[in-house]
Design a protein around this motif. Sequence first.
Motif, PDB file in Angstrom:
ATOM      1  N   ARG A 173     -81.072  15.304  89.272  1.00  0.00           N
ATOM      2  CA  ARG A 173     -79.904  14.620  88.719  1.00  0.00           C
ATOM      3  C   ARG A 173     -79.593  13.378  89.549  1.00  0.00           C
ATOM      4  O   ARG A 173     -79.953  13.294  90.726  1.00  0.00           O
ATOM      5  N   PRO A 174     -78.928  12.420  88.957  1.00  0.00           N
ATOM      6  CA  PRO A 174     -78.524  11.229  89.721  1.00  0.00           C
ATOM      7  C   PRO A 174     -77.755  11.614  90.973  1.00  0.00           C
ATOM      8  O   PRO A 174     -76.904  12.508  90.938  1.00  0.00           O
ATOM      9  N   LEU A 222     -80.772   9.171  94.320  1.00  0.00           N
ATOM     10  CA  LEU A 222     -81.642   8.769  93.215  1.00  0.00           C
ATOM     11  C   LEU A 222     -80.843   8.315  92.001  1.00  0.00           C
ATOM     12  O   LEU A 222     -79.755   8.832  91.708  1.00  0.00           O
ATOM     13  N   LYS A 223     -81.406   7.331  91.315  1.00  0.00           N
ATOM     14  CA  LYS A 223     -80.783   6.746  90.131  1.00  0.00           C
ATOM     15  C   LYS A 223     -81.718   6.934  88.934  1.00  0.00           C
ATOM     16  O   LYS A 223     -82.937   7.071  89.123  1.00  0.00           O
ATOM     17  N   THR A 253     -86.722   6.678  87.860  1.00  0.00           N
ATOM     18  CA  THR A 253     -87.665   7.469  87.069  1.00  0.00           C
ATOM     19  C   THR A 253     -88.980   6.715  86.930  1.00  0.00           C
ATOM     20  O   THR A 253     -89.011   5.562  86.484  1.00  0.00           O
ATOM     21  N   VAL A 296     -85.210  11.211  86.884  1.00  0.00           N
ATOM     22  CA  VAL A 296     -83.818  11.293  87.324  1.00  0.00           C
ATOM     23  C   VAL A 296     -82.944  11.219  86.075  1.00  0.00           C
ATOM     24  O   VAL A 296     -82.871  10.183  85.413  1.00  0.00           O
TER      25      VAL A 296
END
Length: 113
Positions: free
Chosen positions: A13-14, A82-83, A87, A111
């Motif tokens: 997940r973000p 992570l954003k 991905t 993500v």
Amino acid sequence: QVHMVESGGGLVRPGESLRLSCAASGSIAVVAWYRQPPGQEREFVGTITNGGATNYANSVKGRFIISRDNAKNTVYLQMNSLKPEDTAVYYCNSPSRALVGLWGQGTQVTVSS
């Protein structure tokens, strides 16, 4: 010829973190990480020298950390905060292998919430 295998990808997940590994069959002085987002060209993420000096793309600077364990011929990519735009399929490579078009299968990082 040295072979390199990426692992550690997955769905996160973000805001979460993930650590990728790059296992080489021999010693490589400079290792780089690259990524290829869906429908886009492969892009540079960062590099690490045999002595541990690192360099990062602006898009990941401050969030991603590259490290290595020379005894294990393994390089790591620690990805934090992570954003969705992170991905991609992530690849590790040496400059000489990349120059002649030798790439591994990569590892998928997704993500998404």
